[in-house]
Design a protein around this motif. Structure first.
Motif, PDB file in Angstrom:
ATOM      1  N   ARG A   4      -2.244  -6.929   5.621  1.00  0.00           N
ATOM      2  CA  ARG A   4      -3.421  -6.401   4.928  1.00  0.00           C
ATOM      3  C   ARG A   4      -4.674  -7.132   5.381  1.00  0.00           C
ATOM      4  O   ARG A   4      -5.704  -6.518   5.652  1.00  0.00           O
ATOM      5  N   TRP A   5      -4.588  -8.483   5.468  1.00  0.00           N
ATOM      6  CA  TRP A   5      -5.771  -9.250   5.897  1.00  0.00           C
ATOM      7  C   TRP A   5      -6.136  -8.901   7.324  1.00  0.00           C
ATOM      8  O   TRP A   5      -7.293  -8.784   7.673  1.00  0.00           O
ATOM      9  N   ARG A   6      -5.083  -8.688   8.160  1.00  0.00           N
ATOM     10  CA  ARG A   6      -5.350  -8.333   9.548  1.00  0.00           C
ATOM     11  C   ARG A   6      -6.084  -6.986   9.602  1.00  0.00           C
ATOM     12  O   ARG A   6      -7.068  -6.837  10.314  1.00  0.00           O
ATOM     13  N   ASP A   7      -5.626  -6.012   8.800  1.00  0.00           N
ATOM     14  CA  ASP A   7      -6.264  -4.694   8.785  1.00  0.00           C
ATOM     15  C   ASP A   7      -7.724  -4.803   8.367  1.00  0.00           C
ATOM     16  O   ASP A   7      -8.604  -4.191   8.962  1.00  0.00           O
ATOM     17  N   LEU A   8      -7.961  -5.598   7.308  1.00  0.00           N
ATOM     18  CA  LEU A   8      -9.344  -5.718   6.832  1.00  0.00           C
ATOM     19  C   LEU A   8     -10.204  -6.388   7.889  1.00  0.00           C
ATOM     20  O   LEU A   8     -11.365  -6.024   8.100  1.00  0.00           O
ATOM     21  N   GLY A   9      -9.622  -7.351   8.577  1.00  0.00           N
ATOM     22  CA  GLY A   9     -10.340  -8.019   9.661  1.00  0.00           C
ATOM     23  C   GLY A   9     -10.696  -7.032  10.754  1.00  0.00           C
ATOM     24  O   GLY A   9     -11.830  -7.004  11.240  1.00  0.00           O
TER      25      GLY A   9
END
Lengths: 335, 300, 423
Positions: A4-9
């Motif tokens: 999820r954090w990777r996607d938001l990044g």
């Protein structure tokens, strides 16, 4: 969670790249291309939530594109709303409409679902055409869409409009990404692959489909708002069946099994359109031949094809590793 | 809304006769096109979105043959045969490549064909709308019947469409060809296993369906203007008919065509501004309450 | 250099543009080539595909005839005119996009908007924002220039205007109605903005000039409807003395063919404003007797040597007959050329608009040998309006009566007041 954090990044990075376009002094034509692409991109991406992830082939998705556009345009022309107010109103209208239409449609399967959504779309289209005093009929919303300033943002300025559209676009894509990677998204895929099994596991299939239908309609509505802001008007053909058809072609040209596939398809179709239009007056002939070559030559969207290749290679590699391990084990036993 | 006018019309025989025949005229041409769509879908499980283009090509072909031969009957027959052959070609070269794949892939191939044929028509015949004109044998004063008015050509058109429909139905129900086709519709691989070359039958069915569209185009040519893109509006209506009647059912297509024809003819008096809306409303209602259509069997 | 050649040149440039676009899209660098060829580029958004492709074809023909002549004479200050024609497929949002691209990407300095109906309104909004000179050459919808809310200082119309046609036509119809006792009227027009407003206005003025006229039946077939049977039978049931129709193009041809089968034209007088155009009047195979058509373009209206020469030259160079759209675009092109002479080749939108505003141009398409761009609302006046009896053969029209403009101006003013456009 890490995903999820990777996607938001990645979303933030995408937004940064989009925002860099005007900074590095790209000519207005490129900005226009991107803005147009973002509006249609949202239409295609949201439709793929239905087609690619849930297996619901809708032929009527453009009605929500038009619903967002008209609700927003009419609210702004009434002069009673600020831009955020009209935005919220347009979302509420689109969601309500999707709830009603969806409640009737999602019970049906496959081709019948497709035809019923088509019928509703054409009903909506006929209402827009027929209700001349309210919608302007075939002339659409004329005289421009007013854009009063809000929070210091002036959408009459082309650069600020571009930034506004980019932010709205990336937020919508991020929402879609969250949806498909959430447990809800996996439920959608389960329904697509085997509806009965999902029902046996205690999932309320109808409710899940309906929720998905409403989410996707709202995102299409945002696309409609962006297009309304771009052309400063709303027109009945936003909600004509050919617009739905175009969205489907975008999905197919890009690939329905890769998250960003429809977006790639949008860019391909828009580029094809812009280039053929500038080269020849026989746009239809060229577009038709290109589509035939793509479909019969590749049989799949380019991104799907790449994803398949990658998957094959990964599996081949895994197989090789397994084989090697087997051999080792064999060797161990032999020894 | 002008329901008074509708009531007044229903009260007079002359108006009822005129509107009834006008409904039949609209309906029967639709039937020819829709029966092709429904036949192809029933057997091949393919939705031919390019059917409107075949209708257009039929009309243009009839126009050219008429210029060459001066005989309307020869040109109508010629158009049907030519479009039928074109249909076989279309099936063999393009559609057969996407059988069994995604419905959307088939849709895309059809869309490409629609685009290409529209542009080719424009290149060959030009963008100016063409008119074939009424063949001299039909330039007769309209027939009067119970106060209503019926043009002789339309009478011919209705009878021709009905005859073709009946012939089609007989072929499907009574002949060996028909029984193989019906069997292939239910289980293609099984028929194939019996040593029958199913592919040939598929091509034949596609050809017949296309010939029907060609015939419809030829029947329409004397009264409708020929323009690139003329297949577009007829396509959506023929889908409404196919869906209402039931995908795959020829009888259903017949009944639904009449329903749509009458909706148009009486609707134009009673609710002229919402005729299209009502057609889609009927389609939506049928789909909601009986998704497989009035005469269709549930979809596999 | 003819405009055909220049068009090819522009394509090359567009290729560069598209390549640059792709490149810039990938590497995010500004790569558009600054290729100023020295020509004056004029962007033409229009419809080249689908059912009304003839609109684009004959519009471009009208423009080319003028620009080719201008270029052959050496252009202005050595600069020649280059047309960049784009297909919008008639979709308003595409028209807006195409127009923006023509200005921003292809560096067009002037827009010649050969779009129909709603797409013209979309182009108008682009012009409002960018401010280049724009001439709408095909949209007849009155509000485009009459409604002050829609007014854009650099946008003009060189097409007919619905309200002018309605007043002229209404006057003519009333005269015939009085002479022949035509009291009960029916209408049959396409169900979209142009058809509706055109028909309402025509009947309003017919009634204005002859108080005995009443409308007993209205029918509104859809635009591009293939079958008019139900409309024809409805008209038959109405038993009217006369009929007015604003159908056009292929739709009108189909309607006449189908109405013939029922003998509709034997039973009533028929006024069809768009019948007189080439591509329509010469396409009808079974021509009804005694039908009246509005003036569109005809080689014998006016019956002057200039007009015949213009027709011959058009057919020779463009390989098809000119239409109403052709003369409207030819006039637009003439205005551009004259304005360029006035500004000495400066294409600045404001300066060009100043030059064109109120300009009177020598033109065979004018009632007095001139047409004028009226300063108060940026629209063309003094062009030939009128009605005549349609014929099945050359010259396709007889007894053409041109309307006088003074009464039209008077009634137009009243109409504008009623609409709230002026006080």
């Amino acid at each position: 969670m890490a995903g999820r954090w990777r996607d938001l990044g990645l979303a933030a990075l995408g937004l940064l790249v989009l925002l860099l376009v005007p900074v590095v002094g790209a000519p207005p034509a490129i900005r226009d291309f991107i803005m147009f692409g973002m509006a249609y991109g949202l239409l295609a991406m949201s439709l793929n939530l239905l087609i690619g992830y849930t297996g619901l082939v809708s032929f009527g998705h453009a009605m929500f594109f038009a619903a967002g556009a008209y609700a927003f345009g009419l609210a702004m022309q009434s002069g009673k709303f600020s831009i955020p107010g009209a935005f919220v109103l347009a979302m509420a209208f689109t969601a309500t409409m999707a709830l009603i239409v969806g409640a009737i449609c999602v019970r049906l399967n496959e081709i019948y679902f497709a035809f019923l959504t088509l019928a509703f779309q054409m009903l909506f289209y006929n209402i827009i055409l027929g209700w001349v005093s309210f919608t302007g009929g075939d002339q659409g919303l004329m005289g421009g869409i007013p854009r009063p300033k809000f929070l210091g943002i002036d959408l009459a300025d082309r650069t600020q409009l571009y930034i506004f559209c980019s932010v709205a676009f990336v937020v919508c894509i991020a929402i879609l990404r969250q949806v498909v990677t959430s447990p809800f998204g996996y439920t959608l895929r389960m329904i697509r692959d085997n509806q009965e099994r999902a029902a046996f596991l205690g999932i309320n299939v109808t409710m899940v489909k309906l929720a998905c239908f409403v989410i996707s309609a709202c995102i299409a509505g945002v696309g409609g708002i962006l297009l309304t802001l771009f052309v400063s008007g709303a027109y009945p053909n936003f909600g004509f069946w050919t617009t739905s058809g175009e969205a489907i072609f975008m999905i197919l040209l890009g690939g329905s099994n890769v998250f960003l596939g429809p977006l790639v398809g949008t860019v391909i179709l828009r580029l094809l359109n812009d280039i053929t239009v500038s080269y020849t007056s026989h746009t239809e002939l060229v577009l038709g031949i290109v589509i035939l070559v793509l479909v019969l030559g590749l049989r799949k969207g380019p991104l799907d094809l790449l994803a398949d290749r990658w998957e094959n290679r990964r599996q081949a590699k895994a197989q090789a590793v397994r084989d090697a391990a087997d051999k080792d084990a064999q060797a161990g036993r032999d020894a | 809304m002008d329901l008074d006018a509708l009531l007044r019309c229903v009260g007079t025989t002359s108006c009822v006769v005129t509107q009834l025949t006008s409904g039949m005229i609209i309906g029967m041409l639709l039937f020819l096109i829709a029966s092709g769509v429904t036949l192809i879908f029933g057997v091949l499980n393919v939705i031919n979105f390019a059917h409107g283009s075949l209708y257009m090509i039929g009309a243009y072909a009839a126009w050219t043959f008429y210029q060459l031969t001066g005989s309307y009957f020869v040109s109508a027959l010629g158009a049907a045969v030519a479009v039928g052959m074109l249909g076989v070609l279309f099936e063999r070269v393009l559609m057969s490549k996407v059988y069994g794949s995604n419905v959307l892939m088939q849709l895309l191939v059809c869309y490409a064909v629609v685009l290409i044929s529209d542009d080719l028509i424009k290149i060959i015949w030009g963008p100016v709308p063409l008119s074939m004109g009424m063949p001299p044998e039909f330039r007769l004063p309209p027939i009067r019947f119970m106060g209503g008015v019926i043009p002789p050509f339309y009478l011919f058109m209705i009878l021709a469409a009905m005859a073709i429909g009946l012939l089609l139905w007989l072929v499907i129900v009574r002949t060996r060809f028909g029984s193989v086709v019906r069997a292939a519709a239910i289980n293609g691989p099984m028929v194939s296993a019996l040593g029958i070359r199913v592919n040939l039958y598929y091509a034949a069915v596609f050809g017949i369906g296309s010939a029907l569209a060609g015939a419809a185009g030829a029947l329409a040519a004397p009264v409708r203007s020929l323009t690139p893109g003329m297949g577009f509006s007829i396509l959506i209506e023929s889908f409404i008919v196919t869906v209402i009647g039931g995908m795959g059912s020829i009888v259903g297509a017949f009944v639904a065509s009449i329903i749509i024809g009458l909706t148009r003819s009486f609707g134009s008096i009673g609710f002229p501004l919402f005729v299209d809306g009502v057609m889609f409303l009927i389609m939506a209602l049928v789909l909601i309450f009986k998704p497989s259509g009035l005469f269709g069997r549930p979809h596999r | 250099m003819t405009s055909t050649e220049s068009r090819r040149a522009s394509r090359r440039q567009v290729l560069k543009g598209a390549g640059a676009l792709a490149a810039a899209g990938v590497i995010g660098a500004p790569a558009i080539s600054k290729a100023q060829t020295g020509t004056i580029k004029i962007g033409v958004p229009t419809i080249l595909s689908g059912r009304v492709a003839i609109l684009g074809q004959t519009s471009v023909g009208g423009l080319k005839v003028v620009f080719d002549k201008f270029n052959a004479a050496g252009g202005i200050n050595g600069r020649k005119i280059e047309m960049v024609v784009r297909d919008s497929k008639g979709a308003p949002q595409e028209a807006a996009k195409v127009t923006r691209d023509l200005i921003n990407n292809d560096k067009c300095e002037i827009i010649l908007d050969a779009e129909a109906s709603s797409a013209a309104f979309a182009v108008q909004e682009v012009i409002r924002e960018i401010g280049v000179l724009c001439l709408h050459s095909n949209s007849e919808t009155s509000s485009l220039t009459a409604d002050p809310k829609l007014h854009v200082p650099t946008a003009f119309r060189t097409a007919r205007q619905g309200i002018h046609d309605a007043i002229g036509g209404g006057d003519y119809a009333a005269k015939i109605a009085k002479a022949k006792g035509l009291k009960k009227w029916a209408t049959c027009s396409p169900d979209y903005a142009y058809g509706r407003s055109n028909t309402a206005e025509f009947m309003e003025y017919a009634k204005h000039f002859d108080g005995n006229i009443q409308v007993v039946e209205e029918s509104w077939p859809k635009l591009f409807q293939p079958d008019y049977t139900e409309v024809v039978t409805k008209l038959l049931n109405a038993k009217a003395d006369a009929m007015y129709s604003a159908l056009w193009g292929g739709d009108l041809v189909a309607f006449i063919d189908q109405a013939n089968l029922y003998g509709l034209f034997d039973k009533q007088a028929s006024f069809m404003v768009n019948l007189g155009d080439y591509g329509v009047v010469d396409q009808v195979k079974q021509f009804p007797q005694g039908v009246y058509s509005g003036g569109r373009y005809n080689r014998t209206v006016p019956a002057t040597k200039e007009n015949e020469e213009w027709y011959q030259n058009y057919v020779k160079t463009q390989k098809h007959k000119p239409t109403n759209w052709s003369w409207e675009n030819a006039v637009a092109a003439e205005f551009v050329v004259e304005a360029l002479k006035k500004t000495n080749g400066d294409t600045n939108g404001k300066k060009m608009a100043e030059a064109i505003k109120g300009m009177t141009l020598k033109s065979q398409f004018g009632t007095k040998g001139t047409v004028t761009m009226r300063a108060e609302d940026n629209t063309l006046v003094d062009y030939i309006i009128g009605y005549g009896v349609s014929l099945s053969k050359e010259p396709y029209v007889s007894d053409f009566q041109a309307s006088a403009w003074e009464p039209i101006f008077e009634l137009e003013k009243q109409w504008k007041k009623k609409q709230g456009y002026i006080s």
